[in-house]
Design a protein around this motif. Structure first.
Motif, PDB file in Angstrom:
ATOM      1  N   THR A  31       0.720  -1.204  -0.131  1.00  0.00           N
ATOM      2  CA  THR A  31      -0.039  -0.056   0.165  1.00  0.00           C
ATOM      3  C   THR A  31       0.916   0.987  -0.122  1.00  0.00           C
ATOM      4  O   THR A  31       0.692   2.191  -0.889  1.00  0.00           O
ATOM      5  N   VAL A  32       1.945   1.242   0.713  1.00  0.00           N
ATOM      6  CA  VAL A  32       2.725   2.518   0.971  1.00  0.00           C
ATOM      7  C   VAL A  32       3.503   2.562  -0.307  1.00  0.00           C
ATOM      8  O   VAL A  32       3.569   3.697  -0.908  1.00  0.00           O
ATOM      9  N   LYS A  33       3.900   1.401  -1.011  1.00  0.00           N
ATOM     10  CA  LYS A  33       4.891   1.553  -1.979  1.00  0.00           C
ATOM     11  C   LYS A  33       3.801   2.187  -3.065  1.00  0.00           C
ATOM     12  O   LYS A  33       4.211   2.907  -4.016  1.00  0.00           O
ATOM     13  N   ALA A  34       2.747   1.666  -3.329  1.00  0.00           N
ATOM     14  CA  ALA A  34       1.869   1.994  -4.385  1.00  0.00           C
ATOM     15  C   ALA A  34       1.107   3.694  -4.164  1.00  0.00           C
ATOM     16  O   ALA A  34       0.755   4.050  -5.371  1.00  0.00           O
ATOM     17  N   ASN A  35       1.377   4.082  -2.989  1.00  0.00           N
ATOM     18  CA  ASN A  35       0.989   5.368  -2.691  1.00  0.00           C
ATOM     19  C   ASN A  35       2.261   6.331  -2.440  1.00  0.00           C
ATOM     20  O   ASN A  35       1.683   7.407  -1.802  1.00  0.00           O
ATOM     21  N   ALA A  36       3.388   5.934  -2.702  1.00  0.00           N
ATOM     22  CA  ALA A  36       4.526   6.626  -2.141  1.00  0.00           C
ATOM     23  C   ALA A  36       4.377   8.105  -2.685  1.00  0.00           C
ATOM     24  O   ALA A  36       4.840   9.053  -1.885  1.00  0.00           O
ATOM     25  N   ALA A  37       4.470   8.342  -3.902  1.00  0.00           N
ATOM     26  CA  ALA A  37       4.426   9.724  -4.485  1.00  0.00           C
ATOM     27  C   ALA A  37       3.117  10.635  -3.680  1.00  0.00           C
ATOM     28  O   ALA A  37       3.695  11.743  -3.322  1.00  0.00           O
ATOM     29  N   MET A  38       2.247  10.031  -3.450  1.00  0.00           N
ATOM     30  CA  MET A  38       1.220  10.789  -2.996  1.00  0.00           C
ATOM     31  C   MET A  38       1.355  10.927  -1.331  1.00  0.00           C
ATOM     32  O   MET A  38       1.263  12.209  -0.839  1.00  0.00           O
ATOM     33  N   ILE A  39       2.012  10.123  -0.745  1.00  0.00           N
ATOM     34  CA  ILE A  39       2.269  10.028   0.524  1.00  0.00           C
ATOM     35  C   ILE A  39       3.401  11.343   0.625  1.00  0.00           C
ATOM     36  O   ILE A  39       3.340  12.160   1.744  1.00  0.00           O
ATOM     37  N   TYR A  40       4.451  11.389  -0.180  1.00  0.00           N
ATOM     38  CA  TYR A  40       5.713  11.971  -0.164  1.00  0.00           C
ATOM     39  C   TYR A  40       4.904  13.642  -0.291  1.00  0.00           C
ATOM     40  O   TYR A  40       5.254  14.509   0.511  1.00  0.00           O
ATOM     41  N   GLY A  41       4.097  13.869  -1.117  1.00  0.00           N
ATOM     42  CA  GLY A  41       3.443  15.220  -1.429  1.00  0.00           C
ATOM     43  C   GLY A  41       2.595  15.583  -0.189  1.00  0.00           C
ATOM     44  O   GLY A  41       2.713  16.658   0.298  1.00  0.00           O
ATOM     45  N   ARG A  42       2.301  14.730   0.437  1.00  0.00           N
ATOM     46  CA  ARG A  42       1.366  15.076   1.980  1.00  0.00           C
ATOM     47  C   ARG A  42       2.329  15.300   2.868  1.00  0.00           C
ATOM     48  O   ARG A  42       2.066  16.323   3.778  1.00  0.00           O
ATOM     49  N   THR A  44       5.320  16.505   2.548  1.00  0.00           N
ATOM     50  CA  THR A  44       6.071  17.918   1.937  1.00  0.00           C
ATOM     51  C   THR A  44       5.004  18.872   2.250  1.00  0.00           C
ATOM     52  O   THR A  44       5.322  20.285   1.985  1.00  0.00           O
ATOM     53  N   GLY A  45       3.708  18.770   1.981  1.00  0.00           N
ATOM     54  CA  GLY A  45       2.692  19.781   2.015  1.00  0.00           C
ATOM     55  C   GLY A  45       2.630  20.349   0.719  1.00  0.00           C
ATOM     56  O   GLY A  45       1.777  21.271   0.606  1.00  0.00           O
ATOM     57  N   THR A  46       3.013  19.709  -0.236  1.00  0.00           N
ATOM     58  CA  THR A  46       2.895  20.369  -1.777  1.00  0.00           C
ATOM     59  C   THR A  46       1.556  19.836  -2.333  1.00  0.00           C
ATOM     60  O   THR A  46       1.230  20.610  -3.502  1.00  0.00           O
ATOM     61  N   THR A  47       0.834  19.063  -1.783  1.00  0.00           N
ATOM     62  CA  THR A  47      -0.419  18.626  -2.352  1.00  0.00           C
ATOM     63  C   THR A  47      -1.568  19.420  -1.738  1.00  0.00           C
ATOM     64  O   THR A  47      -2.765  19.488  -1.979  1.00  0.00           O
ATOM     65  N   GLY A  48      -1.223  20.144  -0.658  1.00  0.00           N
ATOM     66  CA  GLY A  48      -2.279  20.948  -0.174  1.00  0.00           C
ATOM     67  C   GLY A  48      -2.974  20.464   1.207  1.00  0.00           C
ATOM     68  O   GLY A  48      -3.549  20.985   1.983  1.00  0.00           O
ATOM     69  N   THR A  49      -2.975  19.170   1.332  1.00  0.00           N
ATOM     70  CA  THR A  49      -3.115  18.267   2.375  1.00  0.00           C
ATOM     71  C   THR A  49      -1.845  17.797   3.243  1.00  0.00           C
ATOM     72  O   THR A  49      -0.925  16.965   2.457  1.00  0.00           O
ATOM     73  N   THR A  50      -1.998  17.889   4.337  1.00  0.00           N
ATOM     74  CA  THR A  50      -0.690  17.414   4.951  1.00  0.00           C
ATOM     75  C   THR A  50      -0.814  16.166   5.739  1.00  0.00           C
ATOM     76  O   THR A  50      -2.016  15.734   6.041  1.00  0.00           O
ATOM     77  N   MET A  51       0.189  15.470   5.933  1.00  0.00           N
ATOM     78  CA  MET A  51       0.164  14.111   6.566  1.00  0.00           C
ATOM     79  C   MET A  51       1.483  14.193   7.501  1.00  0.00           C
ATOM     80  O   MET A  51       2.602  14.338   6.967  1.00  0.00           O
ATOM     81  N   PRO A  52       1.357  13.799   8.781  1.00  0.00           N
ATOM     82  CA  PRO A  52      -0.027  13.500   9.387  1.00  0.00           C
ATOM     83  C   PRO A  52      -0.732  14.970   9.564  1.00  0.00           C
ATOM     84  O   PRO A  52      -0.343  16.012   9.593  1.00  0.00           O
ATOM     85  N   ALA A  53      -1.989  15.090   9.693  1.00  0.00           N
ATOM     86  CA  ALA A  53      -3.141  15.709   9.597  1.00  0.00           C
ATOM     87  C   ALA A  53      -2.841  16.524  11.397  1.00  0.00           C
ATOM     88  O   ALA A  53      -2.640  15.725  12.194  1.00  0.00           O
ATOM     89  N   PRO A  54      -3.311  17.848  11.268  1.00  0.00           N
ATOM     90  CA  PRO A  54      -3.252  18.295  12.512  1.00  0.00           C
ATOM     91  C   PRO A  54      -4.519  17.490  13.385  1.00  0.00           C
ATOM     92  O   PRO A  54      -5.282  17.220  12.771  1.00  0.00           O
ATOM     93  N   PRO A  55      -4.377  17.585  14.797  1.00  0.00           N
ATOM     94  CA  PRO A  55      -3.080  18.110  15.606  1.00  0.00           C
ATOM     95  C   PRO A  55      -2.059  17.385  15.691  1.00  0.00           C
ATOM     96  O   PRO A  55      -1.051  18.171  16.490  1.00  0.00           O
ATOM     97  N   MET A  56      -1.683  16.402  14.846  1.00  0.00           N
ATOM     98  CA  MET A  56      -0.347  15.902  15.024  1.00  0.00           C
ATOM     99  C   MET A  56       0.752  16.541  14.469  1.00  0.00           C
ATOM    100  O   MET A  56       0.558  17.479  13.546  1.00  0.00           O
ATOM    101  N   PRO A  57       1.849  16.768  15.055  1.00  0.00           N
ATOM    102  CA  PRO A  57       3.082  17.482  14.500  1.00  0.00           C
ATOM    103  C   PRO A  57       3.404  16.939  13.104  1.00  0.00           C
ATOM    104  O   PRO A  57       3.470  15.856  12.857  1.00  0.00           O
ATOM    105  N   PRO A  58       4.147  17.839  12.509  1.00  0.00           N
ATOM    106  CA  PRO A  58       4.610  17.269  10.919  1.00  0.00           C
ATOM    107  C   PRO A  58       5.846  16.346  11.349  1.00  0.00           C
ATOM    108  O   PRO A  58       6.593  16.636  12.246  1.00  0.00           O
ATOM    109  N   LEU A  59       6.070  15.409  10.415  1.00  0.00           N
ATOM    110  CA  LEU A  59       7.223  14.815  10.658  1.00  0.00           C
ATOM    111  C   LEU A  59       8.491  15.757  10.433  1.00  0.00           C
ATOM    112  O   LEU A  59       8.528  16.527   9.742  1.00  0.00           O
TER     113      LEU A  59
END
Length: 77
Positions: A31-42, A44-59
């Motif tokens: 799952t992570v391999k198949a979604n790696a580019a989307m996960i990376y975008g999240r 880094t915040g480049t997709t507009g949606t961050t991961m982990p989502a607030p209130p969690m701190p960014p990596l």
């Protein structure tokens, strides 16, 4: 030093797994391999949606760089 999902990536996401199950299983290699580019975008915040989502701190930037390295190495298991 080469990266691997098992030793580097899965442990990175372990603290956030419960909060992110709504989208995909971050403990599952395929799952992570198949979604790696989307996960990376999240991460880094480049997709507009961050991961982990607030209130969690960014990596920490070093962990985001590790994820990028893992992707660059072909997402080894």
């Amino acid at each position: 030093m080469p990266t691997s999902f098992q030793t580097d990536i899965a442990p990175m996401f372990a603290p956030f797994q419960a909060n992110m199950m709504w989208r995909f299983n971050l403990a599952d290699y395929e799952t992570v391999k198949a979604n790696a580019a989307m996960i990376y975008g999240r991460l880094t915040g480049t997709t507009g949606t961050t991961m982990p989502a607030p209130p969690m701190p960014p990596l920490d930037p070093s962990l985001i760089a590790l994820f990028q390295q893992w992707m660059g190495e072909g997402c080894p298991p």
